[in-house]
Enzyme design. Structure first.
Site, PDB file in Angstrom:
ATOM      1  N   HIS A 119      10.656  -2.034  24.630  1.00 24.31           N
ATOM      2  CA  HIS A 119      11.242  -1.239  23.563  1.00 24.31           C
ATOM      3  C   HIS A 119      11.979  -2.099  22.527  1.00 24.31           C
ATOM      4  O   HIS A 119      11.895  -1.846  21.321  1.00 24.31           O
ATOM      5  CB  HIS A 119      12.190  -0.193  24.142  1.00 24.31           C
ATOM      6  CG  HIS A 119      11.486   0.862  24.932  1.00 24.31           C
ATOM      7  ND1 HIS A 119      10.543   1.695  24.383  1.00 24.31           N
ATOM      8  CD2 HIS A 119      11.579   1.209  26.249  1.00 24.31           C
ATOM      9  CE1 HIS A 119      10.088   2.516  25.318  1.00 24.31           C
ATOM     10  NE2 HIS A 119      10.697   2.240  26.455  1.00 24.31           N
TER      11      HIS A 119
ATOM     12  N   HIS B  49      -1.679  -3.863 -35.898  1.00 21.70           N
ATOM     13  CA  HIS B  49      -0.467  -4.301 -35.203  1.00 21.70           C
ATOM     14  C   HIS B  49      -0.484  -5.818 -35.088  1.00 21.70           C
ATOM     15  O   HIS B  49      -1.151  -6.393 -34.227  1.00 21.70           O
ATOM     16  CB  HIS B  49      -0.383  -3.661 -33.814  1.00 21.70           C
ATOM     17  CG  HIS B  49       0.986  -3.757 -33.197  1.00 21.70           C
ATOM     18  ND1 HIS B  49       1.301  -4.657 -32.219  1.00 21.70           N
ATOM     19  CD2 HIS B  49       2.123  -3.051 -33.445  1.00 21.70           C
ATOM     20  CE1 HIS B  49       2.565  -4.500 -31.866  1.00 21.70           C
ATOM     21  NE2 HIS B  49       3.092  -3.533 -32.604  1.00 21.70           N
TER      22      HIS B  49
END
Length: 464
Positions: free
Chosen positions: A288, A365
């Site tokens: 675990h 642009h």
């Protein structure tokens, strides 16, 4: 594996004793909303606190996995979580009226069967899979544990155990298809060695222990007096055992049942990552503590990956091509600014825009110095987010998407012809009343070129 999230159709309860307290406890599984995840609620405590199934909330792994938030805690959550993973349930609230889950028969079988009995309900949201791009590894030299998570478009687990025991020997177990979890893994019970059992009992634990909920491995010769004492512990008239074997000569459900149970534990503990995993999990001698450490390591990897530029494979099939985008979004030339969608789940979408010298905006642009206007980068970002928002309704063609706000907008680098912009939008909160708030990023290579917080609204055409 399911692609969409699932919950259960209605509430269902199971009852039993807690392994260590010996107290009767009841778990009630309840359906929950999309993206709510797995949560435990201590209904026996004041204010009924909720504890998320999260690796960062683990406080103890000594004899099972315990999660806590504030003073509230729930122990032995791994078997419950493994059943949820096996059924591919994403969203559920688990009410518990004690400090630990019931041990039942020591496996995930009875949890699985209870959940299965009420049926699953598909929810209208994609599962938020963690698809590992590279291996993640954990080594604990002191505990002689090795774990790995490797890339694969599926969910697979392989476990090896070796306790240097004549009874168990070295064992392997594998889960190659999540559909096999019920028959191959869920019924496998927890086990303990006899010397561990006696120590736990002497420390006033395993009050709910029973030979019906655990396999006791006898790894030493046992005297008649010890057998009488064990009979008292388990409240039985007598107990038998071979010279070395299983206490009370209990039959194993599989020859490698202990290894299969360790695999069950790995599945349950790694559910604490908080997201379903696509990958091959390999574990040698896991426990675990290392399972949880690995879950925490995976969580950290996910957080880091979420901040980095998304990976784009030009050979992979897109989630949505230009035809699909055109069917969902109403934008057209010269304002259709997304070429394809390469990823989408319940709260994140990733799109792509190729920049060429033929873009109409380069004519005016900065002629001679072609730079993509920042406002169009944000528009492309918003259109990508629009795909995510419109996916939340049944008929996207009946809705329009409109900007409500742009906040925290920043332009980091110039975008020029030849660049490929990867556009990522992530919901900051669930969509409510048609309003969505998203964090958007535009990347070229590994660099962020622009970012903004976007707020948009979807409006049905006949309600404008």
């Amino acid at each position: 594996m399911y692609n969409k999230q699932h919950t259960i159709k209605k509430a269902v309860s199971v009852s039993g004793v807690g392994l260590h307290t010996g107290h009767q406890v009841t778990l009630t599984f309840k359906p929950d909303e999309i993206d709510s995840g797995i949560k435990f609620q201590r209904v026996d405590l004041p204010e009924k606190p909720i504890i998320e199934a999260d690796a960062d909330l683990v406080v103890d792994t000594s004899r099972g996995t315990t999660i806590a938030k504030g003073e509230a805690r729930v122990s032995t959550v791994e078997h419950v979580l493994s059943a949820l993973v096996g059924l591919q349930i994403d969203n559920v609230l688990i009410e518990v009226d004690g400090p630990e889950t019931p041990i039942m028969d020591g496996s995930a079988k009875l949890f699985y069967e209870a959940l299965e009995s009420v049926g699953l309900e598909e929810q209208n949201a994609l599962r938020n899979f963690f698809e590992i791009p590279e291996g993640i590894f954990l080594t604990d030299e002191k505990k002689n544990v090795e774990m790995a998570l490797l890339p694969v478009d599926d969910y697979r687990v392989t476990v090896m155990i070796d306790y240097n025991s004549k009874v168990l020997g070295s064992q392997h177990a594998s889960l190659n298809n999540i559909a096999d979890f019920k028959q191959e893994i869920s019924t496998c019970r927890t086990f303990v060695f006899l010397h561990e059992l006696q120590q736990l009992y002497n420390n006033n634990l395993i009050k709910g222990g029973d030979l019906n909920n655990a396999i006791v491995v006898v790894d030493k010769l046992v005297s008649d007096d010890e057998l009488k004492e064990l009979a008292k512990i388990f409240n039985k008239p007598h107990i038998e055992v071979k010279e070395e074997g299983i206490l009370d000569n209990i039959e194993l459900r599989f020859k490698n049942e202990p290894a299969r149970h360790k695999l069950l534990d790995v599945v349950g503990d790694l559910a604490l990552v908080g997201r379903p995993i696509k990958g091959q999990i390999l574990a040698a001698r896991p426990g675990h503590s290392t399972n949880v450490a690995f879950a925490q390591k995976i969580k950290k990897y996910i957080k880091k990956a979420e901040k980095s530029a998304p990976k784009y494979d030009p050979n992979a099939e897109p989630v949505m091509d230009i035809d699909g985008i055109s069917a969902m979004l109403r934008h057209r030339y010269p304002f259709q600014l997304v070429d394809k969608i390469i990823h989408q789940d319940h709260k994140t979408v990733i799109g792509l825009k190729n920049i060429t010298i033929n873009e109409n905006f380069f004519q005016g642009h900065f002629p001679g110095n072609p730079v993509m206007p920042g406002v169009l980068q944000i528009e492309a970002m918003a259109q990508t987010g629009g795909i995510l928002v419109l996916s939340s309704v049944d008929d996207p063609s009946e809705y329009w998407t409109y900007f409500l706000g742009i906040d925290n907008c920043r332009f980091r680098k110039m975008v020029r012809p030849g660049d490929t912009i990867i556009l990522k939008c992530e919901l900051l909160a669930p969509i409510k009343r048609g309003i969505a708030k998203m964090q958007g990023y535009a990347y070229v290579g590994n660099s962020v070129v622009s970012e903004a917080t976007l707020t948009a609204r979807i409006v049905k055409k006949d309600e404008e």
